[in-house]
Every structure is written in structure tokens, then in C-alpha cells.
Motif scaffolding. Structure first.
Motif, PDB file in Angstrom:
ATOM      1  N   ILE A  95       5.013   7.914   0.673  1.00  0.00           N
ATOM      2  CA  ILE A  95       5.723   8.945  -0.210  1.00  0.00           C
ATOM      3  C   ILE A  95       5.446  10.243   0.194  1.00  0.00           C
ATOM      4  O   ILE A  95       4.429  10.577   0.623  1.00  0.00           O
ATOM      5  CB  ILE A  95       5.177   8.540  -1.809  1.00  0.00           C
ATOM      6  N   LYS A  96       6.178  11.085  -0.304  1.00  0.00           N
ATOM      7  CA  LYS A  96       6.106  12.518   0.087  1.00  0.00           C
ATOM      8  C   LYS A  96       4.792  12.882  -0.771  1.00  0.00           C
ATOM      9  O   LYS A  96       4.518  12.687  -1.911  1.00  0.00           O
ATOM     10  CB  LYS A  96       7.339  13.092  -0.474  1.00  0.00           C
ATOM     11  N   ASP A  97       4.117  13.756   0.060  1.00  0.00           N
ATOM     12  CA  ASP A  97       2.979  14.527  -0.425  1.00  0.00           C
ATOM     13  C   ASP A  97       3.364  15.560  -1.456  1.00  0.00           C
ATOM     14  O   ASP A  97       4.733  16.085  -1.423  1.00  0.00           O
ATOM     15  CB  ASP A  97       2.148  15.057   0.692  1.00  0.00           C
ATOM     16  N   GLY A  98       2.392  15.827  -2.282  1.00  0.00           N
ATOM     17  CA  GLY A  98       2.992  17.003  -3.367  1.00  0.00           C
ATOM     18  C   GLY A  98       1.721  17.114  -4.226  1.00  0.00           C
ATOM     19  O   GLY A  98       0.581  16.595  -4.060  1.00  0.00           O
ATOM     20  N   SER A  99       1.951  17.725  -5.370  1.00  0.00           N
ATOM     21  CA  SER A  99       1.122  17.740  -6.323  1.00  0.00           C
ATOM     22  C   SER A  99       0.824  16.507  -7.103  1.00  0.00           C
ATOM     23  O   SER A  99       1.399  15.330  -6.875  1.00  0.00           O
ATOM     24  CB  SER A  99       1.733  18.672  -7.646  1.00  0.00           C
ATOM     25  N   SER A 100      -0.568  16.320  -7.777  1.00  0.00           N
ATOM     26  CA  SER A 100      -0.925  15.053  -8.312  1.00  0.00           C
ATOM     27  C   SER A 100       0.064  14.447  -9.197  1.00  0.00           C
ATOM     28  O   SER A 100       0.272  13.407  -9.329  1.00  0.00           O
ATOM     29  CB  SER A 100      -2.321  15.041  -8.978  1.00  0.00           C
ATOM     30  N   ILE A 144      -2.770   5.145  -2.761  1.00  0.00           N
ATOM     31  CA  ILE A 144      -3.878   6.256  -2.260  1.00  0.00           C
ATOM     32  C   ILE A 144      -2.918   7.611  -2.713  1.00  0.00           C
ATOM     33  O   ILE A 144      -1.841   7.723  -2.149  1.00  0.00           O
ATOM     34  CB  ILE A 144      -3.878   6.251  -0.838  1.00  0.00           C
ATOM     35  N   GLY A 145      -3.725   8.396  -3.355  1.00  0.00           N
ATOM     36  CA  GLY A 145      -3.067   9.661  -3.727  1.00  0.00           C
ATOM     37  C   GLY A 145      -3.326  10.919  -2.601  1.00  0.00           C
ATOM     38  O   GLY A 145      -3.696  10.625  -1.576  1.00  0.00           O
ATOM     39  N   ALA A 146      -2.745  12.108  -2.894  1.00  0.00           N
ATOM     40  CA  ALA A 146      -3.050  13.304  -1.803  1.00  0.00           C
ATOM     41  C   ALA A 146      -4.210  13.955  -2.270  1.00  0.00           C
ATOM     42  O   ALA A 146      -5.019  13.368  -3.071  1.00  0.00           O
ATOM     43  CB  ALA A 146      -1.904  14.069  -2.399  1.00  0.00           C
ATOM     44  N   SER A 147      -4.292  14.916  -1.742  1.00  0.00           N
ATOM     45  CA  SER A 147      -5.420  15.578  -1.587  1.00  0.00           C
ATOM     46  C   SER A 147      -6.216  16.138  -3.266  1.00  0.00           C
ATOM     47  O   SER A 147      -7.294  16.121  -3.637  1.00  0.00           O
ATOM     48  CB  SER A 147      -5.737  16.644  -0.967  1.00  0.00           C
ATOM     49  N   ILE A 149       0.679  -1.060   0.076  1.00  0.00           N
ATOM     50  CA  ILE A 149       0.187   0.047   0.274  1.00  0.00           C
ATOM     51  C   ILE A 149       0.865   1.259  -0.072  1.00  0.00           C
ATOM     52  O   ILE A 149       1.829   1.562   0.861  1.00  0.00           O
ATOM     53  CB  ILE A 149      -0.948  -0.041   1.237  1.00  0.00           C
ATOM     54  N   ILE A 150       0.722   1.911  -1.043  1.00  0.00           N
ATOM     55  CA  ILE A 150       1.881   3.428  -1.009  1.00  0.00           C
ATOM     56  C   ILE A 150       0.736   4.357  -0.852  1.00  0.00           C
ATOM     57  O   ILE A 150      -0.338   4.470  -1.514  1.00  0.00           O
ATOM     58  CB  ILE A 150       2.270   3.422  -2.533  1.00  0.00           C
ATOM     59  N   ARG A 176       5.522   9.128  -8.564  1.00  0.00           N
ATOM     60  CA  ARG A 176       6.125   8.228  -7.452  1.00  0.00           C
ATOM     61  C   ARG A 176       5.332   7.027  -7.459  1.00  0.00           C
ATOM     62  O   ARG A 176       5.945   5.850  -7.414  1.00  0.00           O
ATOM     63  CB  ARG A 176       6.044   8.911  -6.125  1.00  0.00           C
ATOM     64  N   HIS A 177       4.205   7.068  -7.753  1.00  0.00           N
ATOM     65  CA  HIS A 177       3.351   5.783  -7.692  1.00  0.00           C
ATOM     66  C   HIS A 177       3.787   5.015  -8.754  1.00  0.00           C
ATOM     67  O   HIS A 177       3.750   3.730  -8.687  1.00  0.00           O
ATOM     68  CB  HIS A 177       1.868   6.062  -7.613  1.00  0.00           C
ATOM     69  N   LEU A 178       3.792   5.513  -9.840  1.00  0.00           N
ATOM     70  CA  LEU A 178       3.970   4.866 -11.192  1.00  0.00           C
ATOM     71  C   LEU A 178       5.584   4.069 -11.066  1.00  0.00           C
ATOM     72  O   LEU A 178       5.573   2.930 -11.403  1.00  0.00           O
ATOM     73  CB  LEU A 178       4.033   5.582 -12.373  1.00  0.00           C
TER      74      LEU A 178
END
Length: 146
Positions: free
Chosen positions: A38-43, A93-96, A5-6, A49-51
Motif C-alpha cells: 500500500i502507498k506509504d504515508g503518515s501513520s 507492516i507499517g511505515a517508518s 501480508i500488507i 488503509r490497513h484497517l
């Protein structure tokens, strides 16, 4: 199957930290489950990073635009992947800001936990609970008695 899970960012809310720790502890009896932050940031940054982190695995992108599955359908999908000999599944799971179309297009499954947009920390707890439920069903254990 090794389940990774990332999640973008680390949980800050106490109930999410507690829920995450509890389900990860429970899952240790059922196989390899790993949580990476992983570090949060822009989509765009987060999706990149997910890829990179999910290469060579079944890619499951959590997104409110995705397919809504019952628990039984999720059990079947995971069991089918295992029967095909898949070794790794990565849940993202992405950021906001959510995921990019590129990441969603690269996914083997775009999965909506709910038709509601969930805060990403809450989505993490819900995902872990569902993975735990799948594991108990696959073992034939009554979830409510564990």
C-alpha cells in the motif's frame, strides 16, 4: 487459511527484494500467501488503509511494542485459528512512523518480531521467513533440509 501480508511501500533494497521473492516462491507450496503493497504515508493514512484492507480477517499488527512469540507459539496460534475455522489472516507492516493506537487496538495480535525496531523492509523478510518456517513445521518437514 489465506495469509495476506500488507506492507507500506515497496522494498527498495536489493537484499529485501531478493528475500521477499525467495520466501514468496517457497510459500506457494504451502497454501495461499499474498503480498500487497500500500502507498506509504503518515501513520494515520497507512493505518486507515490497513484497517480497510484487513476487514473480515484475523488482524496481526507487527509492532515492536507487541507480544514476542517463539516460533512454536506462532505455530500454535496459527493452528488454533485454522482449527476455529478462520479463513483469512492479515499481517500488517507499517511505515517508518509505525501504527496508530486505533490499529493496534483493533488487532487480534500485536506481534513484535524482535525487541529491536526493525526497518520495515527487513521486517517483511523476517515475517515471510517465519511464515515459511511455520508452514514447514505444520507439514512435519525439516526446515533445514528444504
Amino acid at each position: 487459511m489465506h495469509h495476506t501480508i500488507i506492507a507500506a511501500g515497496k522494498p527498495a533494497l536489493k537484499y529485501c527484494k531478493d528475500g521477499t521473492a525467495e520466501y514468496l516462491k517457497r510459500l506457494t507450496r504451502y497454501g495461499k500467501y499474498e503480498l500487497k503493497h500500500i502507498k506509504d504515508g503518515s501513520s494515520e493514512d497507512v493505518s486507515k488503509r490497513h484497517l480497510e484492507a484487513s476487514q473480515g480477517s484475523i488482524r496481526i499488527v507487527l509492532d515492536e511494542r507487541g507480544e514476542q512469540l517463539t516460533t512454536e507459539q506462532l505455530v500454535k496460534k496459527i493452528s488454533d485459528w485454522e482449527m476455529r475455522g478462520e479463513k483469512r489472516a492479515t499481517y500488517m507492516i507499517g511505515a517508518s512512523d509505525g501504527h496508530t493506537p486505533e490499529l493496534r487496538d483493533s488487532a487480534d495480535l500485536v506481534w513484535a518480531l524482535s525487541p529491536l525496531t526493525l526497518q520495515h523492509e527487513l521486517a517483511l523478510v523476517v515475517l515471510l521467513e517465519q511464515l515459511y518456517r511455520v508452514a514447514t513445521i505444520q507439514r512435519g518437514e525439516p526446515y533445514h533440509r528444504v
